[in-house]
Write a protein that holds these residues in place. Structure first.
Motif, PDB file in Angstrom:
ATOM      1  N   PRO A   1      39.057  39.748  44.015  1.00  0.00           N
ATOM      2  CA  PRO A   1      38.787  39.209  42.913  1.00  0.00           C
ATOM      3  C   PRO A   1      37.875  39.692  42.303  1.00  0.00           C
ATOM      4  O   PRO A   1      36.926  39.807  41.303  1.00  0.00           O
ATOM      5  CB  PRO A   1      38.846  37.419  43.605  1.00  0.00           C
ATOM      6  N   GLN A   2      36.804  40.440  43.213  1.00  0.00           N
ATOM      7  CA  GLN A   2      35.455  40.399  42.434  1.00  0.00           C
ATOM      8  C   GLN A   2      35.427  41.390  41.334  1.00  0.00           C
ATOM      9  O   GLN A   2      34.681  41.748  40.242  1.00  0.00           O
ATOM     10  CB  GLN A   2      34.490  40.805  42.963  1.00  0.00           C
ATOM     11  N   ILE A   3      36.780  42.792  41.688  1.00  0.00           N
ATOM     12  CA  ILE A   3      36.670  44.248  41.407  1.00  0.00           C
ATOM     13  C   ILE A   3      37.952  43.305  39.902  1.00  0.00           C
ATOM     14  O   ILE A   3      37.479  43.725  38.499  1.00  0.00           O
ATOM     15  CB  ILE A   3      37.686  44.527  42.001  1.00  0.00           C
ATOM     16  N   ARG A   4      38.302  42.450  40.028  1.00  0.00           N
ATOM     17  CA  ARG A   4      39.560  41.942  39.208  1.00  0.00           C
ATOM     18  C   ARG A   4      38.512  41.345  37.944  1.00  0.00           C
ATOM     19  O   ARG A   4      39.168  41.695  36.582  1.00  0.00           O
ATOM     20  CB  ARG A   4      40.479  40.589  40.003  1.00  0.00           C
ATOM     21  N   ASN A   5      37.238  40.661  38.395  1.00  0.00           N
ATOM     22  CA  ASN A   5      36.708  39.950  37.273  1.00  0.00           C
ATOM     23  C   ASN A   5      35.315  41.288  36.304  1.00  0.00           C
ATOM     24  O   ASN A   5      34.861  40.993  35.619  1.00  0.00           O
ATOM     25  CB  ASN A   5      34.975  39.372  38.034  1.00  0.00           C
ATOM     26  N   ARG A   6      35.566  42.371  36.855  1.00  0.00           N
ATOM     27  CA  ARG A   6      34.338  43.504  36.586  1.00  0.00           C
ATOM     28  C   ARG A   6      35.600  44.429  35.636  1.00  0.00           C
ATOM     29  O   ARG A   6      35.159  45.117  34.787  1.00  0.00           O
ATOM     30  CB  ARG A   6      33.683  44.155  37.430  1.00  0.00           C
TER      31      ARG A   6
ATOM     32  N   GLY B   1      32.963  48.682  33.672  1.00  0.00           N
ATOM     33  CA  GLY B   1      33.255  47.666  35.605  1.00  0.00           C
ATOM     34  C   GLY B   1      32.632  48.647  36.374  1.00  0.00           C
ATOM     35  O   GLY B   1      31.975  47.306  37.523  1.00  0.00           O
TER      36      GLY B   1
END
Lengths: 796, 156, 299
Positions: free
Chosen positions: C96-101, C27
């Protein structure tokens, strides 16, 4: 609700023209900003461009014994490595008010992160690797970190041999400036008091945390000068400081404003400007510099942390008898705006209240802490936090409602400040308090959804799932503040606008050219609105801000709509007169009204004040050279505060805002959710209501931030910054920011263009103490420090 | 190293990329797409949000080499013939001040409305909780997303 | 710096064997920050984005086999039934962006005491499957964290899967930060009730040099629940029992003062979270539900 909230300004010219003042006209740069095409200072690119990088001090106070740049210079891809010895001119220092800041460290660093050397290389990584090879031998020096260590008998003097204007009157060379204010007889008045309330307060160091990091592009020119594209708040003040250090006349330093990613005071001082120019002039290549977030925390000044002591007396029936106050502001290693911050803190330390008998002292220090300077509401913000805490305690001492107590003591038009200055325009302090108090309270327990499970997004702790309603207590708090607008204390404050009117394609087109920095506030929108109103034209072009036109002064102190707005209005009025004269000359024989009636420009036409059309403006302008006027505009003069008594007509205008904060506190974990932060503010005249509300909400949120989370933490043992990142310097997210309903009052200031009042800062003042008051109500704790940490709320 | 990937529907290539460069740097400095913003470079502000194979991510935290062969959409790819609904709503609602957070917010809001065409205020707040704005106090950003949702609803 | 881009798991293991100093990147949510801020210059970056196995999860009987790179967003969306504690923790991760990665493998690899997944994995009793060209092994989560930002991986090993027993009872996760979103834990607490074995497990984050279990608290509670026949009766827990559990949980902390919080506060907050999360899970157990999800919103 039949209260008079608007004193209409008399405006005949332009009232029929669409897109003029008073409308929520949309930003002219909005489309470019949503498509990603708007060029910020970090987006610039130039053929053959190289990258600049700064080596900074790891120590807060140290002597530079030696610097060896040979390994860095030997690295492939490196074009230049510069240190103090490479500075080309006699002038090595710069500074906004006092030129005490070395462009590169001169044998000694005075704060953590001070620039020591510069590298230019073909890639940012090359420059970083080279900088890491610069060998600096340090000898650490004893630290000055607070008032006690600054004024100790054996304290190291941080700036020996001071020659600045404050040096003569300060009690110690580590004091940048001291401003006492004495009025009436506080000792005698104190005898009338039934209660005396004293308090000591502390305000933490806040960062502007603008999102666009310091950056820009310097391009060397064939004439030996340099073209600098940069994000700043005041192009001409930058140039005045840059040129002497480069050894260039000012006209060889040509500056153009790039897109500015927020400012809030943090771009009033120089950051990379001189450095990029030095590297460009040395290498003969365009040099781009872009700080990362870590470096940005060292690249600009912060809000002064403060220690504040108040004593207020109050009679049993709730009248404030007197006040004594001492405000100590930590200016850090270099002066920056500290003298002005001291002046604001002292002169506004009584808040928007009538206090006849006062003894006030504000002091700004030199220390080895990070330099502090301008941030939204400076001086007034720190004082407001403390005096509003005092007001709640005074109200409690006499058993009064905190709003009623404030209203009883509120200033109004005609009141005098402790400086003796009379408030000679509306001061609706009691009314804005009434308005925020009259709002219905937001519903309780909003986390309880229909299904019974708690919605953590509406609870303290938010997504982190710390409470489902346990130990959550609501509190409500109020605060009101006063901020000066424009530059004070006798400063020759002016702005310049150049306005050109011409016919293009059969249509009249106005071009407005100023050096005013658009930092997001919407100055470009308002300038165009003013030109439409004053010239009755639909098409207005805003030329890029640069140094080819006269200074606009800084985009700070809530002053640009007043000052550059005033300048645009004045220049337009002069253009209008010239156009009408032209019309009389060309067309006057066709209609007697040209000679006899009062003429206006409306909807692209010359009309009489009765609405009769005399000519198309385009026909008047057709075949003529453009009508082109550049004029400065000044607000009424102010005078310095007396250095012994603090008396003087020091301020131009005041701005007032009040807040009601509703918070919910998890009292066991010490976490706070701000539920609503309602604001009422008098703006005199809302030239663009949408932008006005945006300013008030943005300022409110920065005030909220420093109430509950924002602080630059400096280790007192080393004076090093412990949290220079967005991981540990926290600013509010959308989940931390509540609904911010705004009530805008328009009570015209007869001294100001269109009656307007600067709006940018006032809401930042009262938001913080309102939130603190609400947390105090919820918890019963005294809370004398901001920001409030969970430790303070849980006794841990 | 050389990196090749699709940006806004077009294959792009960058040479001499240093292995430590981020996708953000490559977009901004090598591909002429500076719309994605460099506000924190530590995944704490969302200003560099792009879609990577359709999913919103912080471009500052994607190593350039990881983008090889993948599909990237930036703020520059949001508009069609005219502004997209979200872009227009940000302009109309006054959600843009300095605008530095705007590109990332637009990509995040675009994704939010794709996942949830009629979000509640709490949903909007959660969906945009990875995007910092320092100017607006977020109220007008909420207005903009509500407006875009309403307009998209009408258009559907 | 060299960028290694294995196309599959076997290639990744071979690359790691050849270059034990290579730093895996998936990530990028920890490593890229260190690179961007010039805190770290690995000789080799080992990109794991192309390794399909790491992006998938499946079930082995009563366990979930979670690929190291399955992003948190998918854990929240797809595993909140089977792994409610981990899903809850995943939902608190950054943005949200970090949780996507980001995924659990990165959290374990960095082994920060503040990693949000750790307390949930400790409470659930996970096993980390690591592999090298020499073979694979399963490391119990209790033995995985060996020091501040250190773990039990050998230089040539990579994290492949995390095996987590499917929840047989309610699980909760709670974390304190000074912001309502996008915040690193000041401290965190995870709890899992295991009615099948009539045990309780816990995990504490950011309150000791490594993520730890509150062993004494677990033993106390497990014993007290048995003695009082609480599992069968489903009675309400007496406040004194919850208070004792909280005190023992706080006692398991060995925190430091740092810029994010004081040691005293961390100890205090872990106690509060222990008491609350025990209350939530036990109430949920009594009602016979697997624990309601709250405020999941659009996720």
């Amino acid at each position: 609700m039949s209260e008079v909230t608007r004193i209409p300004t008399d405006l005949r010219q332009g009232s029929q023209t669409a897109g003029g003042i008073g409308e929520s006209k949309l930003r002219p740069d909005g489309t470019l900003k949503v498509t990603g095409e708007f060029a910020y200072s970090s987006d610039l690119w130039h053929e053959d461009m190289i990258w600049g990088h700064t080596l900074r001090s790891p120590h807060a106070h140290a002597e530079i014994v030696s610097v060896d740049t040979s390994a860095a210079l030997a690295q492939a891809g490196v074009y230049a490595v510069l240190t103090y010895d490479d500075l080309p001119a006699e002038q090595k220092n710069y500074g906004l008010e006092i030129a005490d800041t070395p462009a590169l460290a001169a044998g000694r660093v005075r704060h953590h992160g001070e620039p020591v050397a510069l590298v230019a290389a073909d890639h940012p990584e090359t420059a970083r690797r080279a900088a890491a090879k610069i060998r600096v031998e340090w000898r650490e020096l004893p630290l000055v970190t607070d008032e006690e260590s600054a004024l100790a008998p054996d304290a190291p003097v941080l700036h020996p041999g001071r020659t600045d204007g404050h040096a003569r009157h300060v009690p110690h060379p580590n004091v940048v400036h001291r401003q006492p204010i004495v009025r009436g007889d506080a000792a005698a008045a104190a005898l009338r008091a039934d209660h005396i309330v004293t308090g000591e307060y502390e305000f933490g160091m806040q960062d502007q945390a603008f999102l666009g990091p310091e950056s820009g592009l310097a391009v060397p020119a064939e004439d030996g000068g340099v073209d600098l594209y940069v994000a700043t708040q005041w192009l001409h003040a930058d140039r005045r400081q840059i040129a002497p250090v480069l050894g260039l006349p000012e006209d060889k330093v040509r500056m153009t404003l790039s897109g500015v990613g927020g400012a809030f005071g943090g771009r009033e001082d120089l950051s990379m400007q001189i450095h990029a120019c030095l590297l460009a002039l040395r290498t003969g290549k365009p040099v781009k510099m872009v700080y990362d977030r870590f470096e940005s925390f060292f690249g600009h000044v912060h809000r002064h942390p403060a220690r504040i002591r108040y004593e207020h007396g109050v009679t049993a029936d709730g009248r404030i008898t007197h006040a004594r106050c001492r405000i100590v502001l930590d200016g850090g290693a270099y002066a920056s705006s500290t003298p002005a911050v001291v002046g604001n803190a002292a002169s506004l330390s009584m808040g928007p209240y009538v206090v006849e008998d006062v003894e006030i002292e504000a002091v700004g220090l030199y220390t080895n802490n990070p330099p502090c300077g301008a941030m939204r509401g400076f001086g007034a913000v720190q004082a407001c936090f403390a005096y509003e805490a005092q007001m709640d305690r005074l109200a409690a001492a006499v058993g009064m409602d905190p709003v009623a107590f404030r209203q009883l003591n509120a200033m109004s038009q005609g009141s005098r400040l402790p400086t003796g200055q009379q408030v000679d325009s509306p001061a609706p302090v009691a009314e804005i308090l009434r308005r925020v108090q009259a709002r219905p309270l937001p519903p309780e327990r909003q986390w309880e959804s229909a299904g019974g499970a708690a919605d953590v997004r509406a609870l303290p702790g938010g997504l982190s799932n710390t409470t489902h309603g346990e130990d959550v207590v609501r509190g409500v708090g109020y605060a009101v503040g006063i901020k000066n607008v424009g530059f004070s204390e006798g400063f020759d404050d002016f702005s310049t606008a150049r306005v050109r009117l011409e016919a293009a394609g059969g249509e009249p087109v106005a071009t407005v050219h100023t050096a005013a920095a658009e930092v997001g506030q919407g100055g470009v929108t308002v300038q165009a609105q003013i030109a439409r109103t004053e010239l009755g034209v639909a098409q207005v072009v805003i030329a890029p801000a640069d140094t080819r036109v006269g200074s606009a002064g800084s985009t700070s102190a809530s002053r640009q709509t007043y000052m550059t707005g005033g300048a645009v209005r004045n220049a337009c009025a002069a253009v209008r007169e010239q156009v009408l004269a032209l019309g009389r000359r060309k067309l006057g024989t066709y209609h007697p009204a040209w000679a006899t009636a009062e003429l206006l420009l409306e909807g692209g036409k010359v009309v009489t004040d009765r609405g009769e059309v005399l000519a198309d403006l385009a026909d008047v302008l057709d075949g003529e050279p453009p009508v082109d006027v550049e004029l400065p505009f000044r607000h009424r003069p102010t005078e310095p505060f007396d250095i012994e008594t603090g008396q003087g007509f020091g301020h131009v205008q005041y701005s007032f805002a009040a807040h009601r904060a509703v918070v919910e506190v998890d009292t066991a974990l010490g976490l706070v959710k701000v539920v609503e932060l309602a604001c009422a503010q008098d703006v005199g005249k809302a030239l663009n209501p949408l932008s006005v509300v945006g300013q008030i909400q943005g300022g409110t949120t920065q005030g909220l931030g420093v109430a509950v989370m924002e602080e630059i933490v400096v280790d007192p043992a080393t004076a090093r910054v412990r949290n220079p990142s967005f991981t540990d310097y926290l600013i509010p997210t959308i989940l931390d920011t509540p609904a911010i309903p705004v009530d805008v009052l328009e009570l015209a200031d007869p001294h100001a263009p269109y009656g307007l009042r600067g709006v940018g800062e006032a809401s930042t003042l009262s938001a913080t103490p309102a939130v603190l008051a609400a947390i105090r109500q919820a918890t019963g704790l005294a809370l004398t420090r901001t920001p409030v940490r969970p430790e303070h709320l849980t006794g841990t | 190293m050389r990196v090749t990937f699709t940006v806004n529907g077009r294959e792009q290539q960058a040479d001499d990329v240093w292995e430590g460069e981020s996708l953000l740097y490559v977009l901004r400095e090598r591909m002429g797409l500076p719309g994605s913003k460099n506000a924190c470079e530590q995944g704490e502000c969302g200003s560099c949000t792009v879609r990577l194979d359709g999913v919103p991510v912080c471009a500052c935290l994607v190593a350039a080499g990881q983008a090889e062969g993948r599909d990237v959409v930036t703020v520059e790819g949001l508009a069609g013939d005219g502004l997209s609904a979200v872009q227009q709503a940000f302009v109309d609602a006054g959600a843009v001040q300095c605008g530095f957070c705007t590109p990332g917010l637009l990509v995040a809001a675009d994704d939010l409305l794709e996942q949830n065409p009629s979000p509640s205020d709490a949903d909007i707040r959660e969906g945009l909780s990875g995007n910092l704005c320092r100017c607006t106090g977020y109220e007008k950003i909420l207005d903009a997303v509500r407006l875009a949702a309403a307009r998209r609803g009408e258009g559907a | 710096m060299d960028f290694l881009r294995p196309a599959g798991w076997a290639e990744a293991l071979a690359a790691k064997a050849e270059h034990p100093a290579a730093v895996p990147i998936a990530g990028g949510t920890d490593l890229m920050v260190e690179i961007n801020f010039d805190h770290r210059r690995p000789e080799y970056l080992l990109d794991l984005n192309r390794v399909a196995e790491l992006q998938e999860w499946g079930t082995d009987g009563g366990s979930v086999r979670l690929g190291a790179s399955v992003p948190y967003a998918r854990i929240v969306a797809e595993l909140r039934g089977a792994l409610p504690g981990l899903a809850r923790a995943a939902h608190t991760v950054a943005s949200p962006q970090i949780r996507n990665r980001g995924g659990v493998g990165g959290n374990l690899g960095t082994a920060s005491p503040a990693g949000d997944a750790h307390p949930a994995l400790l409470a659930a009793g996970a096993e980390v499957e690591v592999e090298s060209v020499r073979g694979s092994r399963r490391i119990p989560i209790d033995e995985f964290f060996t020091g501040v930002k250190r773990n039990a991986l050998a230089p040539d090993e990579l994290i492949k899967w995390v095996h987590v027993k499917k929840a047989t009872g309610p699980q909760e996760f709670s974390k304190v930060g000074t912001r309502n979103a996008m915040v690193i834990a000041v401290c965190a607490f995870g709890i899992a009730l295991h009615p099948d074995t009539r045990t309780v497990r816990t995990g504490i984050g950011s309150a000791a040099p490594t993520p730890v279990r509150a062993a004494a608290a677990e033993e106390f509670l497990t014993a007290a629940l048995a003695e009082g026949n609480f599992w069968d009766s489903g009675r309400t827990l007496p406040p004194a029992l919850a208070a004792q559990f909280a005190e023992l949980a706080a006692g398991a902390c060995n925190p430091i003062d740092d810029v994010r919080g004081s040691a005293r506060y961390r100890r205090h907050a872990v106690g509060v979270m222990a008491r609350r999360t025990l209350g939530w899970t036990w109430e949920s157990y009594r009602r016979g539900t697997a624990g309601p999800t709250r405020g999941e919103g659009a996720a």
